[in-house]
Scaffold this motif. Sequence first.
Motif, PDB file in Angstrom:
ATOM      1  N   LEU A 117      54.638  36.983  34.491  1.00  0.00           N
ATOM      2  CA  LEU A 117      53.584  37.977  34.265  1.00  0.00           C
ATOM      3  C   LEU A 117      52.411  37.766  35.217  1.00  0.00           C
ATOM      4  CD1 LEU A 117      53.528  38.190  30.355  1.00  0.00           C
ATOM      5  CD2 LEU A 117      54.591  39.755  31.992  1.00  0.00           C
ATOM      6  N   TYR A 118      52.151  36.497  35.544  1.00  0.00           N
ATOM      7  CA  TYR A 118      51.063  36.229  36.486  1.00  0.00           C
ATOM      8  C   TYR A 118      51.385  36.809  37.859  1.00  0.00           C
ATOM      9  CZ  TYR A 118      47.499  33.881  39.224  1.00  0.00           C
ATOM     10  OH  TYR A 118      46.441  33.632  40.064  1.00  0.00           O
ATOM     11  N   LYS A 119      52.603  36.581  38.312  1.00  0.00           N
ATOM     12  CA  LYS A 119      53.010  37.045  39.632  1.00  0.00           C
ATOM     13  C   LYS A 119      52.975  38.566  39.743  1.00  0.00           C
ATOM     14  CE  LYS A 119      56.923  36.957  42.876  1.00  0.00           C
ATOM     15  NZ  LYS A 119      58.310  36.457  43.105  1.00  0.00           N
ATOM     16  N   HIS A 120      53.430  39.247  38.695  1.00  0.00           N
ATOM     17  CA  HIS A 120      53.594  40.697  38.773  1.00  0.00           C
ATOM     18  C   HIS A 120      52.413  41.483  38.193  1.00  0.00           C
ATOM     19  CE1 HIS A 120      57.728  40.498  40.250  1.00  0.00           C
ATOM     20  NE2 HIS A 120      57.924  39.509  39.397  1.00  0.00           N
ATOM     21  N   ILE A 121      51.557  40.824  37.400  1.00  0.00           N
ATOM     22  CA  ILE A 121      50.461  41.557  36.755  1.00  0.00           C
ATOM     23  C   ILE A 121      49.102  40.879  36.961  1.00  0.00           C
ATOM     24  CG2 ILE A 121      49.543  42.346  34.534  1.00  0.00           C
ATOM     25  CD1 ILE A 121      52.410  42.728  33.569  1.00  0.00           C
ATOM     26  N   HIS A 122      48.954  39.676  36.439  1.00  0.00           N
ATOM     27  CA  HIS A 122      47.612  39.066  36.345  1.00  0.00           C
ATOM     28  C   HIS A 122      47.065  38.554  37.679  1.00  0.00           C
ATOM     29  CE1 HIS A 122      44.208  37.594  34.165  1.00  0.00           C
ATOM     30  NE2 HIS A 122      44.471  36.311  34.378  1.00  0.00           N
ATOM     31  N   LYS A 123      47.940  38.323  38.635  1.00  0.00           N
ATOM     32  CA  LYS A 123      47.503  37.792  39.934  1.00  0.00           C
ATOM     33  C   LYS A 123      46.495  38.717  40.603  1.00  0.00           C
ATOM     34  CE  LYS A 123      49.305  35.926  44.276  1.00  0.00           C
ATOM     35  NZ  LYS A 123      50.540  35.662  45.084  1.00  0.00           N
ATOM     36  N   ILE A 124      46.603  40.011  40.338  1.00  0.00           N
ATOM     37  CA  ILE A 124      45.659  40.974  40.926  1.00  0.00           C
ATOM     38  C   ILE A 124      44.233  40.630  40.518  1.00  0.00           C
ATOM     39  CG2 ILE A 124      44.923  43.393  40.903  1.00  0.00           C
ATOM     40  CD1 ILE A 124      47.865  44.169  40.575  1.00  0.00           C
ATOM     41  N   HIS A 125      44.038  40.367  39.241  1.00  0.00           N
ATOM     42  CA  HIS A 125      42.689  40.047  38.754  1.00  0.00           C
ATOM     43  C   HIS A 125      42.166  38.768  39.388  1.00  0.00           C
ATOM     44  CE1 HIS A 125      39.254  40.104  36.089  1.00  0.00           C
ATOM     45  NE2 HIS A 125      39.537  38.885  35.662  1.00  0.00           N
ATOM     46  N   HIS A 126      43.056  37.815  39.636  1.00  0.00           N
ATOM     47  CA  HIS A 126      42.640  36.525  40.187  1.00  0.00           C
ATOM     48  C   HIS A 126      42.517  36.531  41.712  1.00  0.00           C
ATOM     49  CE1 HIS A 126      42.077  33.618  36.974  1.00  0.00           C
ATOM     50  NE2 HIS A 126      42.986  34.301  36.281  1.00  0.00           N
ATOM     51  N   GLU A 127      42.643  37.676  42.315  1.00  0.00           N
ATOM     52  CA  GLU A 127      42.299  37.763  43.740  1.00  0.00           C
ATOM     53  C   GLU A 127      40.831  37.403  43.941  1.00  0.00           C
ATOM     54  OE1 GLU A 127      43.268  41.640  45.177  1.00  0.00           O
ATOM     55  OE2 GLU A 127      45.424  41.429  44.797  1.00  0.00           O
ATOM     56  N   TRP A 128      40.038  37.622  42.908  1.00  0.00           N
ATOM     57  CA  TRP A 128      38.618  37.278  42.954  1.00  0.00           C
ATOM     58  C   TRP A 128      38.438  35.882  42.365  1.00  0.00           C
ATOM     59  CZ3 TRP A 128      34.915  40.204  45.315  1.00  0.00           C
ATOM     60  CH2 TRP A 128      35.279  41.510  45.652  1.00  0.00           C
ATOM     61  N   THR A 129      38.561  34.858  43.211  1.00  0.00           N
ATOM     62  CA  THR A 129      38.326  33.485  42.740  1.00  0.00           C
ATOM     63  C   THR A 129      36.837  33.233  42.543  1.00  0.00           C
ATOM     64  OG1 THR A 129      38.331  32.706  45.041  1.00  0.00           O
ATOM     65  CG2 THR A 129      40.407  32.568  43.803  1.00  0.00           C
ATOM     66  N   THR A 130      36.019  33.987  43.258  1.00  0.00           N
ATOM     67  CA  THR A 130      34.584  34.000  43.007  1.00  0.00           C
ATOM     68  C   THR A 130      34.236  35.436  42.623  1.00  0.00           C
ATOM     69  OG1 THR A 130      34.196  34.341  45.388  1.00  0.00           O
ATOM     70  CG2 THR A 130      33.997  32.100  44.551  1.00  0.00           C
ATOM     71  N   PRO A 131      34.344  35.763  41.344  1.00  0.00           N
ATOM     72  CA  PRO A 131      34.295  37.163  40.910  1.00  0.00           C
ATOM     73  C   PRO A 131      32.934  37.826  41.073  1.00  0.00           C
ATOM     74  CG  PRO A 131      34.234  35.695  39.024  1.00  0.00           C
ATOM     75  CD  PRO A 131      34.497  34.826  40.221  1.00  0.00           C
ATOM     76  N   ILE A 132      32.960  39.157  41.058  1.00  0.00           N
ATOM     77  CA  ILE A 132      31.752  39.973  41.014  1.00  0.00           C
ATOM     78  C   ILE A 132      31.815  40.774  39.719  1.00  0.00           C
ATOM     79  CG2 ILE A 132      31.531  40.097  43.514  1.00  0.00           C
ATOM     80  CD1 ILE A 132      32.715  42.925  43.399  1.00  0.00           C
ATOM     81  N   SER A 133      30.699  41.336  39.319  1.00  0.00           N
ATOM     82  CA  SER A 133      30.587  41.930  37.985  1.00  0.00           C
ATOM     83  C   SER A 133      31.657  42.980  37.695  1.00  0.00           C
ATOM     84  CB  SER A 133      29.196  42.526  37.796  1.00  0.00           C
ATOM     85  OG  SER A 133      28.950  43.546  38.757  1.00  0.00           O
ATOM     86  N   ILE A 134      31.864  43.931  38.614  1.00  0.00           N
ATOM     87  CA  ILE A 134      32.808  45.004  38.331  1.00  0.00           C
ATOM     88  C   ILE A 134      34.257  44.559  38.418  1.00  0.00           C
ATOM     89  CG2 ILE A 134      31.185  46.801  39.037  1.00  0.00           C
ATOM     90  CD1 ILE A 134      32.889  47.127  41.599  1.00  0.00           C
ATOM     91  N   SER A 135      34.496  43.354  38.944  1.00  0.00           N
ATOM     92  CA  SER A 135      35.874  42.854  38.989  1.00  0.00           C
ATOM     93  C   SER A 135      36.375  42.502  37.593  1.00  0.00           C
ATOM     94  CB  SER A 135      35.984  41.628  39.907  1.00  0.00           C
ATOM     95  OG  SER A 135      35.315  40.505  39.371  1.00  0.00           O
ATOM     96  N   ALA A 136      35.524  42.634  36.598  1.00  0.00           N
ATOM     97  CA  ALA A 136      35.930  42.425  35.210  1.00  0.00           C
ATOM     98  C   ALA A 136      37.106  43.321  34.844  1.00  0.00           C
ATOM     99  CB  ALA A 136      34.756  42.694  34.268  1.00  0.00           C
ATOM    100  N   VAL A 137      37.143  44.529  35.422  1.00  0.00           N
ATOM    101  CA  VAL A 137      38.249  45.449  35.132  1.00  0.00           C
ATOM    102  C   VAL A 137      39.056  45.760  36.388  1.00  0.00           C
ATOM    103  CG1 VAL A 137      37.345  46.472  33.031  1.00  0.00           C
ATOM    104  CG2 VAL A 137      36.576  47.362  35.216  1.00  0.00           C
ATOM    105  N   TYR A 138      38.990  44.846  37.357  1.00  0.00           N
ATOM    106  CA  TYR A 138      39.858  44.917  38.529  1.00  0.00           C
ATOM    107  C   TYR A 138      41.145  44.205  38.140  1.00  0.00           C
ATOM    108  CZ  TYR A 138      41.628  44.050  43.259  1.00  0.00           C
ATOM    109  OH  TYR A 138      42.416  44.001  44.391  1.00  0.00           O
ATOM    110  N   CYS A 139      42.145  44.967  37.759  1.00  0.00           N
ATOM    111  CA  CYS A 139      43.369  44.367  37.239  1.00  0.00           C
ATOM    112  C   CYS A 139      44.500  45.390  37.254  1.00  0.00           C
ATOM    113  CB  CYS A 139      43.147  43.857  35.807  1.00  0.00           C
ATOM    114  SG  CYS A 139      42.574  45.128  34.654  1.00  0.00           S
ATOM    115  N   HIS A 140      45.692  44.904  36.995  1.00  0.00           N
ATOM    116  CA  HIS A 140      46.868  45.762  36.875  1.00  0.00           C
ATOM    117  C   HIS A 140      46.665  46.697  35.679  1.00  0.00           C
ATOM    118  CE1 HIS A 140      51.053  46.888  36.072  1.00  0.00           C
ATOM    119  NE2 HIS A 140      51.364  46.453  37.290  1.00  0.00           N
ATOM    120  N   PRO A 141      47.125  47.949  35.749  1.00  0.00           N
ATOM    121  CA  PRO A 141      46.973  48.880  34.622  1.00  0.00           C
ATOM    122  C   PRO A 141      47.496  48.343  33.288  1.00  0.00           C
ATOM    123  CG  PRO A 141      47.648  50.082  36.570  1.00  0.00           C
ATOM    124  CD  PRO A 141      47.700  48.627  36.945  1.00  0.00           C
ATOM    125  N   VAL A 142      48.597  47.614  33.325  1.00  0.00           N
ATOM    126  CA  VAL A 142      49.135  47.033  32.087  1.00  0.00           C
ATOM    127  C   VAL A 142      48.125  46.063  31.487  1.00  0.00           C
ATOM    128  CG1 VAL A 142      50.922  45.542  31.109  1.00  0.00           C
ATOM    129  CG2 VAL A 142      51.548  47.338  32.736  1.00  0.00           C
TER     130      VAL A 142
END
Length: 254
Positions: A117-142
């Motif tokens: 699931l990390y590889k196919h879904i959650h990895k998108i969110h973790h592209e931001w290792t130093t996150p910004i505020s709006i990256s809170a909902v930067y993620c796979h649609p699922v």
Amino acid sequence: MYIVSILFFWLFNVFFIFLELTGNPVRILQYRIQPKQKPAIVKWSDFAKCVKLVVFNQTVVGIPFHILAWPAYQWRGGLLEATVPEFKQCMLEMVVFALVIELFFFYTHRSFHNPYLYKHIHKIHHEWTTPISISAVYCHPVEYIFGNIVPVVAGPFICGSHLITTMVWLFISLASTSISHCGFHLPFMPSNESHDYHHSQFTQNFGIMGILDLLHGTNDRFRKTKSYERHNVLLSTTPANVLIPDEKPTATCG
């Protein structure tokens, strides 16, 4: 209701967006949690990529989901026409909401760290290792549905809460997740050291309040760090990493 929450999200983040794109006010930069990794200014290309996915999730994914879910919410009694609940009832329901979101978010979030699931879904969110505020909902649609929307609305649905109570909870949740991802430990605001540490280390701090992380031992390494010592509301204008600095390597002779 959902459209109002989207507008609130962007209005709440105006300050953080300006800060992340311009590096101003310069004085705020001293509150960065990862000063060595987080650049003073976010690249426009990275920001645009983030905005594109966030808007997609909020509109193409979120609007149809809420249209489909609205009849179920009405069935549970969440109507504006109903009697406005007393303040005490609202506060009790907020406590229930907080416990429910901790439960739902922890287990869905931890599930998304399953290798597949990390590889196919959650990895998108973790592209931001130093996150910004709006990256809170930067993620796979699922993940946007099951990791962001469902944990937030589960509490009001279970309680059959009044629409006003639900809206207040949505505003609190959106503000909280934006602060958790902003990358700045600002004075007199909730500490985001825990979730920022999660973005830098990946395998710690899956929950929100830390209750289930403590139960499952998924914050054991975090609790041994200076970040954990700084994980409190900052009641001073002095940066947390100045009040509690990281330990410097001990010099050795020879």
